[in-house]
Design an enzyme around this catalytic site. Structure first.
Site, mmCIF file in Angstrom:
data_model
loop_
_atom_site.group_PDB
_atom_site.id
_atom_site.type_symbol
_atom_site.label_atom_id
_atom_site.label_comp_id
_atom_site.label_asym_id
_atom_site.label_seq_id
_atom_site.Cartn_x
_atom_site.Cartn_y
_atom_site.Cartn_z
ATOM 1 N N ASN A 209 -33.435 -34.847 7.082
ATOM 2 C CA ASN A 209 -32.558 -35.998 7.554
ATOM 3 C C ASN A 209 -33.329 -36.401 9.061
ATOM 4 O O ASN A 209 -33.908 -35.600 9.533
ATOM 5 C CB ASN A 209 -31.269 -35.681 7.716
ATOM 6 C CG ASN A 209 -30.888 -34.190 8.406
ATOM 7 O OD1 ASN A 209 -30.988 -34.233 9.737
ATOM 8 N ND2 ASN A 209 -30.481 -33.165 7.849
ATOM 9 N N LYS A 288 -48.091 -26.626 -5.195
ATOM 10 C CA LYS A 288 -47.831 -28.187 -4.952
ATOM 11 C C LYS A 288 -47.597 -28.929 -6.242
ATOM 12 O O LYS A 288 -48.660 -28.534 -7.430
ATOM 13 C CB LYS A 288 -48.953 -28.787 -4.299
ATOM 14 C CG LYS A 288 -48.775 -30.183 -3.872
ATOM 15 C CD LYS A 288 -49.743 -30.881 -3.297
ATOM 16 C CE LYS A 288 -49.650 -32.441 -3.037
ATOM 17 N NZ LYS A 288 -51.244 -32.865 -2.660
ATOM 18 N N LYS A 336 -12.742 -34.023 7.742
ATOM 19 C CA LYS A 336 -13.564 -32.797 7.862
ATOM 20 C C LYS A 336 -12.761 -31.630 8.742
ATOM 21 O O LYS A 336 -12.986 -30.372 8.758
ATOM 22 C CB LYS A 336 -14.909 -33.205 8.541
ATOM 23 C CG LYS A 336 -15.674 -34.093 7.418
ATOM 24 C CD LYS A 336 -16.908 -34.171 7.896
ATOM 25 C CE LYS A 336 -17.869 -35.345 6.747
ATOM 26 N NZ LYS A 336 -19.086 -35.804 7.081
HETATM 27 O O1 C5P Z 1 -19.489 -31.824 5.575
HETATM 28 P P1 C5P Z 1 -20.538 -32.537 6.652
HETATM 29 O O2 C5P Z 1 -21.833 -31.880 6.413
HETATM 30 O O3 C5P Z 1 -20.401 -33.733 6.912
HETATM 31 O O4 C5P Z 1 -19.786 -31.809 7.945
HETATM 32 C C1 C5P Z 1 -20.535 -31.985 9.343
HETATM 33 C C2 C5P Z 1 -20.089 -30.739 10.004
HETATM 34 O O5 C5P Z 1 -20.291 -29.526 9.131
HETATM 35 C C3 C5P Z 1 -21.336 -30.457 11.186
HETATM 36 O O6 C5P Z 1 -20.536 -29.663 12.269
HETATM 37 C C4 C5P Z 1 -22.395 -29.468 10.502
HETATM 38 O O7 C5P Z 1 -22.953 -28.759 11.386
HETATM 39 C C5 C5P Z 1 -21.421 -28.686 9.676
HETATM 40 N N1 C5P Z 1 -22.029 -28.261 8.592
HETATM 41 C C6 C5P Z 1 -22.156 -26.828 8.063
HETATM 42 N N2 C5P Z 1 -22.822 -26.414 7.007
HETATM 43 C C7 C5P Z 1 -23.202 -27.261 5.887
HETATM 44 C C8 C5P Z 1 -23.375 -28.839 6.219
HETATM 45 C C9 C5P Z 1 -22.641 -29.277 7.631
HETATM 46 O O8 C5P Z 1 -21.519 -26.150 8.812
HETATM 47 N N3 C5P Z 1 -23.853 -26.880 4.790
#
Ligand code: C5P
Length: 409
Positions: A209, A288, A336
């Site tokens: 990303n 690959k 969240k």
């Molecule tokens: O659920 P989402 O990815 O949108 O949530 C964002 C928050 O959760 C951020 O603080 C990110 O660092 C954390 N996160 C996490 N583990 C993941 C995905 C996101 O701790 N697999």
């Protein structure tokens, strides 16, 4: 901003690294500091006072016995008006003189006369740096409260490889900010995650990303500046790790989960600013994938939710998450916050002006578990980091119990 309007005396002693002190002065002035350069006689053989005077926009002090300088600047006035003193480069000679209390020129006289905190940025040949006398002198100054930044390792101007290079001007500025900042996070062990994760499809391709890591790096830098012991778990980023921070490099979400979990055991505050990929390819190819293979679809499986796992054995640890959204920021952030059982969530609309990925500014909402909420204006990422850490400090101070954010329904 700890440098804005503050007076920083930059002592320049005579080593080839003097030319880098010019950049240090430029950075300090750019950050709003009033800079007074004090040069030793040897330093003036490398770079002229005119260079420092032009960069600082202030007269340069060079001679204790110059009547004009003494009447216009005055060594005691210089010592008194300093909010911080930095010696960059600090030669073995000036370090020895300061350790022994010798004041035989303007710089060493100012160093003895000042009460301001001192930052030493040594630079010299590796054998000089490793000499027991130099090490003893530095240890004495550290024991008296001086902060030492560097020296860094690499190729030295004398032709040697080793430790002895002047720390980068950015790292010296950071150390000056550090000594000017109240240490209100002393005793906290702050774990920060930053950057993107890469989820391999095959050895040359991955899913990722746009996260630059800047927000997490700002939190790590500012937490350390405020006295915390900081560990930074970093995925993909082009940024240089902040000085004084323990950095752990990872690539995938799974690696980040392991690194965060290991470091979280001793952390008192966790700030998950990393953009962890929610999904990863279920069967990454060992070789690959050929164009002719024309895969119909990429099968994905979920990555572990790191924050959610941490919430299950939380203790007194403060958990802070981020919600980078493109719509319904506050609603999503609240969801969240509750789902991941966080203490605070930082929501931002990544499509808003000034809040884009990779920028130096952000526009965020802070929402805490007590239901209090604050919409912050456009701020630099360091200012946002400061606001998040202000919330941590207020949350900790059980005695005052004043609400830090405006209560909403
Ligand atoms: O659920 P989402 O990815 O949108 O949530 C964002 C928050 O959760 C951020 O603080 C990110 O660092 C954390 N996160 C996490 N583990 C993941 C995905 C996101 O701790 N697999």
């Amino acid at each position: 901003m700890p440098l804005d309007g503050r007076t920083v005396v930059v002592g320049v002693s005579g080593g080839i690294a003097c030319y880098k002190a010019c950049e240090l002065v430029r950075l300090l002035v750019g950050a709003g500091a009033r800079v007074r350069a004090v040069m030793t006689a040897a330093a003036q053989r490398f770079v002229t006072p005119l260079t420092f005077q032009t960069l600082a926009g202030q007269p340069v002090a060079t001679d204790t016995f110059d009547l004009t300088q003494e009447s216009e600047i005055g060594h005691i006035r210089l010592a008194d008006e300093a909010d911080a003193v930095a010696i960059a480069p600090a030669t073995a000679n000036v370090i020895a003189k300061l350790a022994a209390g010798i004041a035989d020129d303007l710089l060493t006289t100012v160093l003895l006369a000042t009460r301001a905190p001192l930052v030493l940025a040594p630079a010299m040949n590796v054998h000089m740096w490793e000499h027991p006398t130099v090490q003893e002198n530095v240890a004495r100054l550290v024991a008296r409260g001086a902060r030492v930044v560097g020296p860094a390792s690499g190729s030295l101007a004398c032709g040697y490889e080793g430790t002895g290079r002047l720390a980068s001007p950015e790292d010296v500025v950071e150390e000056i900010r550090h000594v000017l900042t109240p240490q209100d996070l002393a005793g906290e062990r702050v774990l920060v995650s930053a950057g993107a994760t890469q989820e391999p499809i095959d050895p040359v391709r991955y899913l990722s990303n746009r996260s630059s890591g800047k927000m997490g790096f700002a939190v790590a830098r500012v937490a350390r500046r405020r006295g915390a012991d900081v560990t930074l778990v970093v995925g993909t980023t082009a940024l240089t790790p902040p000085a004084g921070v323990h950095t752990v490099q990872v690539t995938t979400g799974e690696e980040m989960a392991r690194a965060v979990q290991a470091a979280a055991a001793s952390a008192t505050v966790v700030v998950m600013a990393a953009a962890v990929a929610d999904y990863r390819p279920r069967h990454p190819s060992e070789h690959k994938v050929k164009k002719s293979a024309r895969p119909a679809a990429l099968e994905l499986e979920p990555n572990p939710d790191i924050l959610r796992r941490l919430a299950t054995r939380k203790g007194r640890r403060v958990l802070i998450g981020f919600a980078a959204e493109t719509e319904h920021v506050v609603r999503e952030a609240r969801r969240k916050l509750a789902e991941k059982r966080l203490d605070l969530i930082v929501g931002n609309d990544v499509t808003a002006p000034g809040a884009a990925f990779g920028g130096d500014t952000n526009v965020v909402h802070l929402i805490d578990a007590a239901g209090e909420e604050q919409a912050l204006p456009l701020l630099s990422k360091e200012e946002v980091a400061d606001r998040i850490l202000d919330w941590v400090v207020a949350h900790r101070s059980a005695a005052t119990r004043r609400p830090t954010l405006r209560r909403v329904r």
